[in-house]
Design a protein around this motif. Sequence first.
Motif, PDB file in Angstrom:
ATOM      1  N   VAL A 162      89.076 -12.541  54.699  1.00 58.70           N
ATOM      2  CA  VAL A 162      89.391 -12.026  53.360  1.00 58.70           C
ATOM      3  C   VAL A 162      89.032 -13.070  52.308  1.00 58.70           C
ATOM      4  O   VAL A 162      88.434 -12.750  51.279  1.00 58.70           O
ATOM      5  N   HIS A 163      89.388 -14.315  52.566  1.00 58.55           N
ATOM      6  CA  HIS A 163      89.079 -15.415  51.632  1.00 58.55           C
ATOM      7  C   HIS A 163      87.571 -15.500  51.381  1.00 58.55           C
ATOM      8  O   HIS A 163      87.143 -15.618  50.231  1.00 58.55           O
ATOM      9  N   GLU A 164      86.782 -15.442  52.449  1.00 58.08           N
ATOM     10  CA  GLU A 164      85.328 -15.521  52.270  1.00 58.08           C
ATOM     11  C   GLU A 164      84.800 -14.350  51.447  1.00 58.08           C
ATOM     12  O   GLU A 164      83.945 -14.533  50.586  1.00 58.08           O
ATOM     13  N   GLN A 165      85.318 -13.166  51.714  1.00 53.02           N
ATOM     14  CA  GLN A 165      84.841 -11.992  50.982  1.00 53.02           C
ATOM     15  C   GLN A 165      85.316 -11.966  49.538  1.00 53.02           C
ATOM     16  O   GLN A 165      84.529 -11.766  48.622  1.00 53.02           O
ATOM     17  N   GLU A 166      86.606 -12.161  49.338  1.00 52.69           N
ATOM     18  CA  GLU A 166      87.185 -11.994  48.009  1.00 52.69           C
ATOM     19  C   GLU A 166      87.047 -13.222  47.111  1.00 52.69           C
ATOM     20  O   GLU A 166      86.766 -13.088  45.926  1.00 52.69           O
ATOM     21  N   ASP A 167      87.260 -14.401  47.680  1.00 56.14           N
ATOM     22  CA  ASP A 167      87.248 -15.610  46.865  1.00 56.14           C
ATOM     23  C   ASP A 167      85.865 -16.246  46.773  1.00 56.14           C
ATOM     24  O   ASP A 167      85.542 -16.878  45.769  1.00 56.14           O
ATOM     25  N   LEU A 168      85.075 -16.096  47.822  1.00 57.68           N
ATOM     26  CA  LEU A 168      83.768 -16.749  47.866  1.00 57.68           C
ATOM     27  C   LEU A 168      82.612 -15.775  47.721  1.00 57.68           C
ATOM     28  O   LEU A 168      81.455 -16.161  47.826  1.00 57.68           O
ATOM     29  N   GLY A 227      81.538 -13.427  49.701  1.00 52.94           N
ATOM     30  CA  GLY A 227      80.773 -13.184  50.917  1.00 52.94           C
ATOM     31  C   GLY A 227      79.968 -14.370  51.400  1.00 52.94           C
ATOM     32  O   GLY A 227      79.222 -14.263  52.364  1.00 52.94           O
ATOM     33  N   VAL A 228      80.142 -15.507  50.758  1.00 56.18           N
ATOM     34  CA  VAL A 228      79.416 -16.718  51.141  1.00 56.18           C
ATOM     35  C   VAL A 228      80.147 -17.411  52.293  1.00 56.18           C
ATOM     36  O   VAL A 228      81.371 -17.505  52.289  1.00 56.18           O
ATOM     37  N   TYR A 229      79.370 -17.904  53.278  1.00 58.13           N
ATOM     38  CA  TYR A 229      79.946 -18.657  54.392  1.00 58.13           C
ATOM     39  C   TYR A 229      80.686 -19.876  53.868  1.00 58.13           C
ATOM     40  O   TYR A 229      80.176 -20.623  53.037  1.00 58.13           O
ATOM     41  N   ASP A 230      81.878 -20.097  54.353  1.00 61.63           N
ATOM     42  CA  ASP A 230      82.725 -21.206  53.916  1.00 61.63           C
ATOM     43  C   ASP A 230      82.437 -22.438  54.767  1.00 61.63           C
ATOM     44  O   ASP A 230      82.886 -22.538  55.901  1.00 61.63           O
TER      45      ASP A 230
END
Length: 64
Positions: free
Chosen positions: A22-28, A30-33
Amino acid sequence: MNPAQNEILLGLLKQAAAAHGVHEQEDLGGVYDEAWPEWYAEHMTRALADQGLRIVPVDTRAGG
């Protein structure tokens, strides 16, 4: 590690994996963390504290 400890960590890892997605999709967006290990460590430390648990060093000295 005893089975109860294993279950606690397994549950926390599964929760962290879902939350990190969720963090990668919503906060980033869709960018790889690249900093995912740090994110997981913070998330799991907070989740342990929420359950009244914490990680502490074991005294391995004789008699300790």
